[in-house]
Design a protein around this motif. Sequence first.
Motif: not given
Length: 251
Positions: A36-42, A163-165
């Motif tokens: 998902g785009p930046n800042g969407t809540g991942k 998280d974005e490993p």
Amino acid sequence: MELIHASGLAIAAGRRVLVRDISFTLHPGQVLALLGPNGTGKSTLFRTLLGLTPAAAGTIRLQGASLPLPRRAIAARLALVPQAMQAAFPWTVRDFVLMGRTMHLSGFAAPGKADHAAATAALEEIGLLSHAERLVTRLSGGERQLVLIARALAQNAPALLMDEPSSALDFANRERLADLMERLARRRLGLMFSTHDPAQAARLASEVLTIDRSGTARLGPVADQLAPARLAALYEMPEEAVRRGLGNLLR
Ligand SMILES: Nc1ncnc2c1ncn2[C@@H]1O[C@H](COP(=O)(O)OP(=O)(O)OP(=O)(O)O)[C@@H](O)[C@H]1O
């Protein structure tokens, strides 16, 4: 047994609801990508699954047990690889990885043989054993990311949230991490990872959960979720630009 089951989950930052109605299940051996785009809540979704941020609605079950749960009960079921290391203190790599064992220790007990063995195995698995005595404050960004992965592995939980490993990893380490994730899945761990790289999702995951800017979550098989038209809608960009960006992935 389901490792994670989320149903009708709404996640929030403070009072602001970011995403409504997230439902998914993570099974042993399954790899689920989160896009998902930046800042969407991942990252917020990961924090919510770990019980660190309260859910605004819905239920989360970890191996059948509903949240809220005591911290140790969560740590026995779920390990997190955070986006970045916040280590102000100059721990050695070995001591930092040993922190993944904290939940196996009672009170202020010193780590025992089994804890040291788990930390060593985790360092070996990620190829960091020769760095064990270095200070984490002196590592490069990519090396720190590997240490965070080793700490999560040392925890020996059946499910990993990553998280974005690979965001800071070089090409060789990215490939090593991809191999490691495939190995872990073969060992029946459940893996959920966020990424900004559709190619990485396509390579590793069977299912993809997407979160768009309107706060809508959508779950589906990789082939559907990574179709150019779907990615164009997710990232609010022209399909032609998606096709250019994906390049060889489509050929
Ligand atoms: N502690 C906080 N207090 C208030 N708002 C927060 C907090 N943490 C995150 N947010 C907000 O919540 C939203 C989602 O943030 P989050 O980090 O979950 O996004 P993300 O999808 O992981 O982003 P990225 O892809 O950039 O890593 C953002 O708008 C962010 O500003």
